[in-house]
Each structure stands twice: as structure tokens, then as C-alpha cells.
Scaffold this active site. Sequence first.
Site, PDB file in Angstrom:
ATOM      1  N   LYS A  83       0.802  -1.223   0.000  1.00 34.69           N
ATOM      2  CA  LYS A  83       0.000   0.000   0.000  1.00 34.69           C
ATOM      3  C   LYS A  83       0.837   1.277   0.000  1.00 34.69           C
ATOM      4  O   LYS A  83       0.418   2.293  -0.534  1.00 34.69           O
ATOM      5  CB  LYS A  83      -0.962  -0.012   1.177  1.00 34.69           C
ATOM      6  CG  LYS A  83      -2.110  -0.990   0.971  1.00 34.69           C
ATOM      7  CD  LYS A  83      -3.266  -0.714   1.908  1.00 34.69           C
ATOM      8  CE  LYS A  83      -4.478  -1.526   1.529  1.00 34.69           C
ATOM      9  NZ  LYS A  83      -4.312  -2.967   1.847  1.00 34.69           N
ATOM     10  N   GLU A 105      -9.880   7.016   2.821  1.00 35.07           N
ATOM     11  CA  GLU A 105     -10.770   6.059   3.473  1.00 35.07           C
ATOM     12  C   GLU A 105      -9.921   4.935   4.040  1.00 35.07           C
ATOM     13  O   GLU A 105      -8.810   4.698   3.571  1.00 35.07           O
ATOM     14  CB  GLU A 105     -11.748   5.477   2.431  1.00 35.07           C
ATOM     15  CG  GLU A 105     -11.245   4.210   1.701  1.00 35.07           C
ATOM     16  CD  GLU A 105     -10.048   4.434   0.781  1.00 35.07           C
ATOM     17  OE1 GLU A 105      -9.722   5.603   0.483  1.00 35.07           O
ATOM     18  OE2 GLU A 105      -9.420   3.421   0.375  1.00 35.07           O
ATOM     19  N   SER A 368       1.678  -9.891  -0.840  1.00 34.50           N
ATOM     20  CA  SER A 368       1.340  -8.461  -0.762  1.00 34.50           C
ATOM     21  C   SER A 368       1.671  -7.816   0.573  1.00 34.50           C
ATOM     22  O   SER A 368       1.879  -6.606   0.643  1.00 34.50           O
ATOM     23  CB  SER A 368      -0.139  -8.263  -1.077  1.00 34.50           C
ATOM     24  OG  SER A 368      -0.945  -9.090  -0.258  1.00 34.50           O
TER      25      SER A 368
HETATM   26  C1  LIG Z   1      -5.172  -3.996   1.402  1.00 33.98           C
HETATM   27  C2  LIG Z   1      -4.464  -5.243   1.173  1.00 33.98           C
HETATM   28  C3  LIG Z   1      -4.810  -6.121   0.118  1.00 33.98           C
HETATM   29  C4  LIG Z   1      -6.003  -5.909  -0.781  1.00 33.98           C
HETATM   30  O1  LIG Z   1      -5.991  -4.754  -1.521  1.00 33.98           O
HETATM   31  P1  LIG Z   1      -5.723  -4.734  -3.100  1.00 33.98           P
HETATM   32  O2  LIG Z   1      -6.047  -3.331  -3.464  1.00 33.98           O
HETATM   33  O3  LIG Z   1      -6.627  -5.723  -3.737  1.00 33.98           O
HETATM   34  O4  LIG Z   1      -4.298  -5.066  -3.301  1.00 33.98           O
HETATM   35  C5  LIG Z   1      -4.023  -7.248  -0.082  1.00 33.98           C
HETATM   36  N1  LIG Z   1      -2.986  -7.538   0.716  1.00 33.98           N
HETATM   37  C6  LIG Z   1      -2.626  -6.741   1.740  1.00 33.98           C
HETATM   38  C7  LIG Z   1      -1.459  -7.126   2.576  1.00 33.98           C
HETATM   39  C8  LIG Z   1      -3.351  -5.569   2.014  1.00 33.98           C
HETATM   40  O5  LIG Z   1      -2.976  -4.792   3.034  1.00 33.98           O
END
Ligand SMILES: *Cc1c(COP(=O)(O)O)cnc(C)c1O
Length: 387
Positions: A83, A105, A368
Site C-alpha cells: 500500500k 478512506e 502483498s
Molecule cells: C489492502 C491489502 C490487500 C487488498 O488490496 P488490493 O487493493 O486488492 O491489493 C491485499 N494484501 C494486503 C497485505 C493488504 O494490506
Amino acid sequence: MKNYGKFGGQYVPKELKIRLDEIANAFNEAKKDKNFVNEYLNYLNQYVGRPTPLYYAKRLTEYAKGAKIYLKREDLNHTGAHKINNALGQILLAKRMGKKHIIAETGAGQHGVATATVCALFNIKCTIFMGDVDIKRQNVNVEKMKLLGATVKSVDGTLKEAVDEAFSYLQENPDAFYLIGSAVGPYPYPEIVKYFQSVIGKEARKQILKLEKKLPKALVACVGGGSNSIGLFSNFIKDKDIDIYGVEAAGLGIETGYHASAISTNKIGIMHGMKTYLMLDEKDNIKEAYSISAGLDYPGVGPEHAFLNFNGRVKYSSITDKEAVEAFKLVTNMEGIIPALESSHAIAYALKIARNYSKEDSIIVNLSGRGDKDLENIFDYIKNNMD
Ligand SMILES: *Cc1c(COP(=O)(O)O)cnc(C)c1O
């Protein structure tokens, strides 16, 4: 690109369109400005800690008995997930536009924390809209945002209502810049978020070519709103022989209704200024999404994903809470990496499909984020599902 086939668009009041057009113009100019791009890349390098490794998960690979599994380590970024790539890019855009106030948000609080972080870094006033339900559920992140100097404004409801509130604030306040958290919303937001997250795919492509001397056979990423996934996918979409998989959250199972798999419902509607797949009830009202991983429970999906599903270039499927927790445990035990529950959905799916590919081939999975934020959730889940 304003539309992705029949998806996307700008379904907003005239007054808001004025703000969006201003942001679109600034973004399209900024992209062409070498100084802007270099400043962004510099912060990614010096502050976020990029490039992140593309790690060969040997034990997971042996376990799955198929293609080599590589993990793109977004969990190693400052603040622990992808993020920050987007938050950093958008705040530099806001600064360039002379904006004095950042709003955002947040649902689980992850995007709120990333935004509050870059606002502290650049000394810009920060207001985070958050559902009252989520404020109760996510106390640590609320305290973190405050510690970083942000004001957390309570909104009746959850993530959906927090996004609505941020758009109306943007509409009323020309000094504000809305730093959106995923590849969703009206044009230009899905394009902006994709641009700033595409660093993931650009790095991964270079890294896999260096390590394997050839492109991967498949990519896998989890899809909430769709930012980490589009960030990885965008640099490979033209390579037609690479299979691309997006993984939504199936929660307790699609059939139970408690899930967050908007694409799987195959229902199309308008929310947050975009036309896309949505979770709708019989009266076409937007339903609340459910998943064990707070970052995936968004009742819609970014419009480019809607299109990539519609035209078949990306294959979307979903993984249940149970499967995600199992993958979480495997990665933790076999690789010494504690993944976010969101990312665990992608890994669970990769473990299922690895066998469809030969051992000489590779799969890239986007890791992610890191799982520290999820530990209490996981302990509760394991306690309640002992048998
Ligand atoms: C917020 C988040 C997501 C999901 O958000 P996307 O916009 O679909 O990437 C996925 N993995 C993590 C670790 C997150 O914090």
C-alpha cells in the site's frame, strides 16, 4: 483510459467531476515529468526499501510438486505491505498540485496507516474516514494513525460508507486531495493506482528474467479492490502465453453468502463512481462483504479487473478462510515468512495450480504484505476451529 470495455467510467455528480478532471490532468502531466518520476523512485528506494526481493520458495515448491514458486516480497516494504507504493505516489501528486490536506478512506486501517505515514513524512494535514464498526474492530491501527498525526473521522457503517464520505468531502473541498487506497473508483483513480503499483510487476519481470532466463508461466495475486494484483499483472498482460490468476476471498464459502468474491457473483452495478462487478442482494442493494482477511472484504472490484474477467485474459477464482489459514501456516512453517492473510489467499491458490506446470517453469506469487497484523485473528480462528 476512462473505460475498460463496458466497465469503469465516471459515475459522479458534475461538481465532483471537476475535481477528478483536475487530478487527471495533473497526473497525466506528472507521469511525463522526469523530475516527478525520479523523486517517486528515489523515495521508493530510500524510504520504502525497494526493490523488494523475488524469492525462490524452495520448500513450498517441493511441497506443491510443480513449477518453481517465487514470492514477490511486498511484505518487506516499510509499513509491511504494497500500500505504501501507492500512498507515496499519490501524496507526491497532491504536493505537486499544491494541495494542503490529504483525506483517505480505510477499512481495516492498513491504507489509513500508509496514508498517515506519508502525511507525517511530508508534514501534510491528514484526515482518515473510517466506519464506526471498523474503528471498534481495528483499535491498534486507529491508535497508529493518531500517533502518526492523523485525525480519524468516524462514519456510520464500514469501508463502503467511508469511501462515499471521502468522495463527498472531496467534492465540497477544493483544497483537499483524496488519496484512494485501491485501484477502484471513478477515472482517473484506477489508472493512478495502477501506475504507482506497477513498480511491482516491473521489478518482478526484470528479476525473473535474471534468475530464470525466461518469463514465468503464471502469475497469482489476491484481489480486494485490486491494486497489488494489477500492479503485478500490468507488466505481463501482453504476454499472451502467461496464465494470470486473480484470487478473491470466498470467506465461509460462496454458497453461504458470507464472502467477498464480487466477480464470482457475475452481477454488475455502480458503486463509488464506477461500473463493475458488485455483491448485490435480491433488491440490488450492495451487500456487506465478509472475509477473515480484512483487506479483501470490499463488495466490489476495480473496473480493470472486471474487464480482464469479462474478456477472459485473467482467470478469477476464490479461496476460503480455511484454505487461506492453511496456506498461512504452511508458509510460516516452511519458509519462515509470516504472510498477511490476504496474501495467503494467493499462496493457497498457487499451491493448487503449481502441479499444472512443469518443474522447469516458474510461477510468481505476490506476497502483498506481512501477517503480524493478523496474528490475533488467526489465533482466534484456530481456537474456534480446533476440530
Ligand atoms: C489492502 C491489502 C490487500 C487488498 O488490496 P488490493 O487493493 O486488492 O491489493 C491485499 N494484501 C494486503 C497485505 C493488504 O494490506
